[in-house]
Enzyme design. Sequence first.
Site, PDB file in Angstrom:
ATOM      1  N   TRP A  31       0.850  -1.194   0.000  1.00  0.00           N
ATOM      2  CA  TRP A  31       0.000   0.000   0.000  1.00  0.00           C
ATOM      3  C   TRP A  31       0.884   1.242   0.000  1.00  0.00           C
ATOM      4  CZ3 TRP A  31      -4.739   2.555   0.846  1.00  0.00           C
ATOM      5  CH2 TRP A  31      -5.889   1.790   0.666  1.00  0.00           C
ATOM      6  N   PHE A  66      -1.329  -3.432   7.848  1.00  0.00           N
ATOM      7  CA  PHE A  66      -1.962  -4.314   8.835  1.00  0.00           C
ATOM      8  C   PHE A  66      -1.333  -5.704   8.812  1.00  0.00           C
ATOM      9  CE2 PHE A  66      -5.323  -5.080  11.813  1.00  0.00           C
ATOM     10  CZ  PHE A  66      -5.595  -6.429  11.719  1.00  0.00           C
ATOM     11  N   HIS A  97     -10.617   4.128  10.055  1.00  0.00           N
ATOM     12  CA  HIS A  97      -9.827   2.956   9.653  1.00  0.00           C
ATOM     13  C   HIS A  97      -8.333   3.187   9.929  1.00  0.00           C
ATOM     14  CE1 HIS A  97      -8.736  -0.195   6.423  1.00  0.00           C
ATOM     15  NE2 HIS A  97      -9.195  -0.811   7.499  1.00  0.00           N
TER      16      HIS A  97
HETATM   17  N1  LIG Z   1      -5.337   2.520   4.003  1.00  0.00           N
HETATM   18  C1  LIG Z   1      -4.105   1.896   4.121  1.00  0.00           C
HETATM   19  C2  LIG Z   1      -3.972   0.519   4.250  1.00  0.00           C
HETATM   20  N2  LIG Z   1      -5.080  -0.274   4.252  1.00  0.00           N
HETATM   21  C3  LIG Z   1      -5.015  -1.732   4.089  1.00  0.00           C
HETATM   22  C4  LIG Z   1      -4.665  -2.462   5.406  1.00  0.00           C
HETATM   23  O1  LIG Z   1      -3.302  -2.273   5.763  1.00  0.00           O
HETATM   24  C5  LIG Z   1      -4.898  -3.976   5.237  1.00  0.00           C
HETATM   25  O2  LIG Z   1      -4.096  -4.460   4.165  1.00  0.00           O
HETATM   26  C6  LIG Z   1      -6.366  -4.289   4.953  1.00  0.00           C
HETATM   27  O3  LIG Z   1      -7.160  -3.709   5.987  1.00  0.00           O
HETATM   28  C7  LIG Z   1      -6.620  -5.806   4.904  1.00  0.00           C
HETATM   29  O4  LIG Z   1      -6.229  -6.408   6.111  1.00  0.00           O
HETATM   30  N3  LIG Z   1      -2.756  -0.046   4.389  1.00  0.00           N
HETATM   31  C8  LIG Z   1      -1.621   0.745   4.388  1.00  0.00           C
HETATM   32  O5  LIG Z   1      -0.502   0.226   4.516  1.00  0.00           O
HETATM   33  N4  LIG Z   1      -1.738   2.101   4.251  1.00  0.00           N
HETATM   34  C9  LIG Z   1      -2.942   2.703   4.124  1.00  0.00           C
HETATM   35  O6  LIG Z   1      -3.000   3.956   3.993  1.00  0.00           O
HETATM   36  C1  LIG Z   2      -6.152   4.693   5.999  1.00  0.00           C
HETATM   37  C2  LIG Z   2      -6.936   3.724   5.227  1.00  0.00           C
HETATM   38  O1  LIG Z   2      -7.375   2.709   5.730  1.00  0.00           O
HETATM   39  C3  LIG Z   2      -7.354   4.070   3.840  1.00  0.00           C
HETATM   40  O2  LIG Z   2      -7.907   2.900   3.255  1.00  0.00           O
HETATM   41  C4  LIG Z   2      -8.387   5.188   3.868  1.00  0.00           C
HETATM   42  O3  LIG Z   2      -9.600   4.654   4.251  1.00  0.00           O
HETATM   43  P1  LIG Z   2     -10.957   5.504   4.454  1.00  0.00           P
HETATM   44  O4  LIG Z   2     -10.966   6.729   3.537  1.00  0.00           O
HETATM   45  O5  LIG Z   2     -12.035   4.513   4.120  1.00  0.00           O
HETATM   46  O6  LIG Z   2     -10.936   5.922   5.915  1.00  0.00           O
END
Ligand SMILES: Nc1c(NC[C@H](O)[C@H](O)[C@H](O)CO)[nH]c(=O)[nH]c1=O
Ligand SMILES: CC(=O)[C@@H](O)COP(=O)(O)O
Length: 166
Positions: A31, A66, A97
């Site tokens: 990501w 994550f 999130h």
């Molecule tokens: N929004 C971001 C994420 N979201 C994805 C999560 O890390 C994870 O892969 C998903 O929730 C499935 O378990 N990840 C980042 O590294 N940075 C972000 O901004």
């Molecule tokens: C930080 C995150 O998880 C990224 O996917 C933004 O999510 P959201 O705009 O749905 O809060």
Amino acid sequence: MATQLKNLSDFSNVTIPDASPYRFAIVVAQWNAEITNALLTGAYNFLQNKGALEENILVIEVPGSFELTSGADMALTSQKIDAVICLGCVIQGETRHFDFICNAVANGITQLAIKHGKPAIFGVLTTDNQEQAQDRAGGKHGNKGEEAAATAIQMADLKNRLNFKH
Ligand SMILES: Nc1c(NC[C@H](O)[C@H](O)[C@H](O)CO)[nH]c(=O)[nH]c1=O
Ligand SMILES: CC(=O)[C@@H](O)COP(=O)(O)O
């Protein structure tokens, strides 16, 4: 602001030990790849500049920040490594999130270090926006990947000097 004019990766006043005795894993989230690839380059080059051997640096990709904890756990369990560096970039979106990911990863990596008795380094940017992330991935505030690599070397060396066995 504390970091307003600072290069957070300035180690000119810090003695970083020789990294050649140690084996490292770098777990990097896909990501925000533009940012995390810059963190990876910073960490990898710093380790090599401090003597780490190419064959002693294992790079593992995971989907998002994550998954850094589970990816690092797999590496620490299955590979002979002395320290794991976790690199990611979480940028605030519209919802909470962000908070859940950041808290889960910070706590997860902390617990991992205790579980394995080995350094697990938190090299995850947690920023309000893309610009703040760019500033800390080779921009005006340095490279969080370099900082994480420096910490990994210092902690692996500390473990060695203390002859700490888990
Ligand atoms: N929004 C971001 C994420 N979201 C994805 C999560 O890390 C994870 O892969 C998903 O929730 C499935 O378990 N990840 C980042 O590294 N940075 C972000 O901004
Ligand atoms: C930080 C995150 O998880 C990224 O996917 C933004 O999510 P959201 O705009 O749905 O809060």
